[in-house]
Write a protein that holds these residues in place. Structure first.
Motif, PDB file in Angstrom:
ATOM      1  N   UNK A   1       0.827  -1.211   0.000  1.00 32.88           N
ATOM      2  CA  UNK A   1       0.000   0.000   0.000  1.00 32.88           C
ATOM      3  C   UNK A   1       0.860   1.260   0.000  1.00 32.88           C
ATOM      4  N   UNK A   2       0.282   2.334  -0.534  1.00 34.57           N
ATOM      5  CA  UNK A   2       0.914   3.653  -0.452  1.00 34.57           C
ATOM      6  C   UNK A   2       0.457   4.332   0.833  1.00 34.57           C
ATOM      7  N   UNK A   3       1.367   5.040   1.491  1.00 39.45           N
ATOM      8  CA  UNK A   3       1.048   5.773   2.716  1.00 39.45           C
ATOM      9  C   UNK A   3       1.569   7.198   2.589  1.00 39.45           C
ATOM     10  N   UNK A   4       0.767   8.139   3.019  1.00 43.59           N
ATOM     11  CA  UNK A   4       1.152   9.543   3.034  1.00 43.59           C
ATOM     12  C   UNK A   4       1.384   9.948   4.485  1.00 43.59           C
ATOM     13  N   UNK A   5       2.622  10.368   4.781  1.00 43.78           N
ATOM     14  CA  UNK A   5       2.990  10.759   6.135  1.00 43.78           C
ATOM     15  C   UNK A   5       2.671  12.238   6.331  1.00 43.78           C
ATOM     16  N   UNK A   6       1.870  12.538   7.354  1.00 48.74           N
ATOM     17  CA  UNK A   6       1.410  13.903   7.606  1.00 48.74           C
ATOM     18  C   UNK A   6       1.920  14.348   8.975  1.00 48.74           C
ATOM     19  N   UNK A   7       2.945  15.199   9.032  1.00 51.52           N
ATOM     20  CA  UNK A   7       3.438  15.680  10.327  1.00 51.52           C
ATOM     21  C   UNK A   7       2.491  16.710  10.936  1.00 51.52           C
ATOM     22  N   UNK A   8       2.205  16.558  12.220  1.00 51.73           N
ATOM     23  CA  UNK A   8       1.303  17.461  12.934  1.00 51.73           C
ATOM     24  C   UNK A   8       1.975  17.899  14.229  1.00 51.73           C
ATOM     25  N   UNK A   9       2.040  19.214  14.439  1.00 53.30           N
ATOM     26  CA  UNK A   9       2.693  19.753  15.637  1.00 53.30           C
ATOM     27  C   UNK A   9       1.719  20.482  16.560  1.00 53.30           C
ATOM     28  N   UNK A  10       0.529  20.809  16.044  1.00 55.18           N
ATOM     29  CA  UNK A  10      -0.432  21.558  16.860  1.00 55.18           C
ATOM     30  C   UNK A  10      -1.794  20.898  16.801  1.00 55.18           C
ATOM     31  N   UNK A  11      -2.530  21.042  17.876  1.00 53.60           N
ATOM     32  CA  UNK A  11      -3.879  20.500  17.934  1.00 53.60           C
ATOM     33  C   UNK A  11      -4.815  21.336  17.082  1.00 53.60           C
ATOM     34  N   UNK A  12      -5.628  20.689  16.279  1.00 48.06           N
ATOM     35  CA  UNK A  12      -6.571  21.434  15.456  1.00 48.06           C
ATOM     36  C   UNK A  12      -7.219  20.565  14.398  1.00 48.06           C
ATOM     37  N   UNK A  13      -8.085  21.181  13.616  1.00 47.42           N
ATOM     38  CA  UNK A  13      -8.772  20.511  12.521  1.00 47.42           C
ATOM     39  C   UNK A  13      -7.975  20.722  11.241  1.00 47.42           C
ATOM     40  N   UNK A  14      -7.653  19.638  10.558  1.00 45.75           N
ATOM     41  CA  UNK A  14      -6.809  19.679   9.365  1.00 45.75           C
ATOM     42  C   UNK A  14      -7.595  19.225   8.139  1.00 45.75           C
ATOM     43  N   UNK A  15      -7.301  19.861   6.994  1.00 41.66           N
ATOM     44  CA  UNK A  15      -7.939  19.498   5.728  1.00 41.66           C
ATOM     45  C   UNK A  15      -6.869  19.145   4.698  1.00 41.66           C
ATOM     46  N   UNK A  16      -7.058  18.017   4.023  1.00 50.34           N
ATOM     47  CA  UNK A  16      -6.187  17.574   2.944  1.00 50.34           C
ATOM     48  C   UNK A  16      -7.020  17.554   1.667  1.00 50.34           C
ATOM     49  N   UNK A  17      -6.619  18.311   0.682  1.00 55.68           N
ATOM     50  CA  UNK A  17      -7.389  18.412  -0.560  1.00 55.68           C
ATOM     51  C   UNK A  17      -6.856  17.444  -1.614  1.00 55.68           C
ATOM     52  N   UNK A  18      -7.610  17.316  -2.680  1.00 53.40           N
ATOM     53  CA  UNK A  18      -7.199  16.526  -3.847  1.00 53.40           C
ATOM     54  C   UNK A  18      -5.868  17.045  -4.378  1.00 53.40           C
ATOM     55  N   UNK A  19      -5.734  18.366  -4.447  1.00 51.10           N
ATOM     56  CA  UNK A  19      -4.507  18.978  -4.944  1.00 51.10           C
ATOM     57  C   UNK A  19      -3.321  18.665  -4.038  1.00 51.10           C
ATOM     58  N   UNK A  20      -3.535  18.687  -2.708  1.00 47.63           N
ATOM     59  CA  UNK A  20      -2.466  18.370  -1.769  1.00 47.63           C
ATOM     60  C   UNK A  20      -1.896  16.980  -2.036  1.00 47.63           C
ATOM     61  N   UNK A  21      -2.780  16.000  -2.228  1.00 43.26           N
ATOM     62  CA  UNK A  21      -2.328  14.627  -2.431  1.00 43.26           C
ATOM     63  C   UNK A  21      -1.646  14.454  -3.784  1.00 43.26           C
ATOM     64  N   UNK A  22      -2.136  15.162  -4.786  1.00 47.02           N
ATOM     65  CA  UNK A  22      -1.470  15.094  -6.099  1.00 47.02           C
ATOM     66  C   UNK A  22      -0.040  15.615  -6.001  1.00 47.02           C
ATOM     67  N   UNK A  23       0.134  16.745  -5.317  1.00 44.40           N
ATOM     68  CA  UNK A  23       1.469  17.314  -5.158  1.00 44.40           C
ATOM     69  C   UNK A  23       2.383  16.400  -4.347  1.00 44.40           C
ATOM     70  N   UNK A  24       1.772  15.593  -3.471  1.00 42.78           N
ATOM     71  CA  UNK A  24       2.553  14.678  -2.641  1.00 42.78           C
ATOM     72  C   UNK A  24       2.844  13.361  -3.345  1.00 42.78           C
ATOM     73  N   UNK A  25       2.300  13.165  -4.566  1.00 40.00           N
ATOM     74  CA  UNK A  25       2.638  11.970  -5.325  1.00 40.00           C
ATOM     75  C   UNK A  25       1.505  11.036  -5.654  1.00 40.00           C
ATOM     76  N   UNK A  26       0.255  11.410  -5.365  1.00 40.32           N
ATOM     77  CA  UNK A  26      -0.878  10.553  -5.706  1.00 40.32           C
ATOM     78  C   UNK A  26      -1.079  10.539  -7.218  1.00 40.32           C
ATOM     79  N   UNK A  27      -0.962   9.357  -7.804  1.00 42.10           N
ATOM     80  CA  UNK A  27      -1.123   9.238  -9.252  1.00 42.10           C
ATOM     81  C   UNK A  27      -2.326   8.395  -9.629  1.00 42.10           C
TER      82      UNK A  27
END
Length: 310
Positions: free
Chosen positions: A30-56
């Motif tokens: 499987x492919x895994x995307x590592x998301x570093x988080x340093x602060x507590x909060x609500x996070x959003x990952x968009x289609x564009x974010x994943x494409x830039x990170x290598x989603x093909x």
């Protein structure tokens, strides 16, 4: 919401399974995307974010899964009903920065760790996003009638002050130190020596409801030497309590205070004075927590946590 465009890393795993190692949540291939988080909060990952990170690929969004420390987390995936992850879709999750929970295994005995609010090494933790054949865990939503329910007039708000200006090596063996982390070792507040005092302001105490009960303060003190410790706790100039404990222990003190201890600007100033008895007494404050009844309102704020009775 926090944006993670440049912080997502693409990983691909191929693992053989040999007993229980703690990576059983990782599935080979499987492919895994590592998301570093340093602060507590609500996070959003968009289609564009994943494409830039290598989603093909074009994954079925219903199969998105998010893991943190090996445990699957509940997420929201907008637009997953059609089974296609496209440009208008996104993933949302609630993330927290790193804490001291993973550090407990470094100590000779887990109870030697002063507290788990602060990590010894980094404030950043990692969340892992993947996709595959099984449907992922989702945040539950609820809508229903409030008819017949009693409206809550307040909730128990909390203010947490983590002190981390000084590092204590813990139990002292002279010229040697154990490789394992020992009793009283970790980050904490400045060292307070006998005859000294340090004040700790806690602000932002707003929208209080005095009818809900009195505030409660919780203070952890950690010894910085093998001697017996004696200290006094004050709210402003008002004496609260005398505290005594021994050695490199971490001592937790909790007591009720008065509303008058909080000034008109919504600030409580807590003071620790080391009185001692040995002439060389020294200790540190590790953290301070304040609990108080707060009105249920969002007026003037963008974020607030509501802690309600079950």
């Amino acid at each position: 919401m926090k944006r993670l465009v440049s912080a997502i890393f693409f990983l691909s795993f191929a693992l053989a399974s040999f007993g229980q190692f703690g990576h059983e949540w990782i599935q080979s291939g499987r492919a895994y995307f590592k998301i570093p988080v340093a602060r507590e909060g609500l996070y959003r990952i968009t289609y564009s974010d994943l494409q830039k990170a290598g989603l093909s690929e074009t994954p079925d969004p219903k199969t998105f899964q998010l893991f943190h420390r090996g445990v699957e987390q509940s997420i929201t995936v907008a637009g997953e009903i059609d089974g296609i992850f496209d440009s208008s879709d996104y993933i949302e999750f609630f993330g927290r920065g790193n804490d001291g929970a993973p550090d407990s295994t470094l100590y000779e005995k887990s109870q030697y760790q002063p507290h788990r609010y602060y990590n010894l090494f980094s404030d950043t933790t990692a969340y892992f996003l993947t996709y595959g054949s099984a449907n992922g865990k989702r945040m539950a939503s609820y809508s229903g009638s409030s008819s017949g329910l009693t409206e809550e007039s307040f909730h128990q708000a909390e203010k947490l002050l983590i002190l981390k200006e000084s590092y204590s090596a813990g139990l002292d063996y002279g010229t040697v130190q154990k490789t394992a982390f020992d009793e009283g070792e970790g980050w904490m507040g400045v060292m307070i020596r006998q005859g000294q005092e340090v004040s700790y302001p806690i602000g932002g105490i707003a929208d209080v409801l005095t009818a809900g009960g009195k505030p409660i303060v919780e203070v952890m003190l950690t010894g910085r030497g093998a001697m017996p410790h004696q200290a006094e706790l004050y709210a402003g100039a008002r004496f609260l309590s005398a505290i005594s404990f021994q050695g490199f222990q971490s001592y937790l003190h909790r007591q009720q205070i008065e509303w008058g201890d909080i000034d008109g600007n919504g600030k409580l100033t807590l003071k620790v004075r080391v009185t001692g008895a040995s002439g060389v007494d020294r200790l540190s404050a590790a953290y301070i927590r304040l609990f108080f009844p707060q009105q249920i309102t969002m007026s003037g704020v963008s974020t607030r946590y509501f802690v309600l009775p079950e």
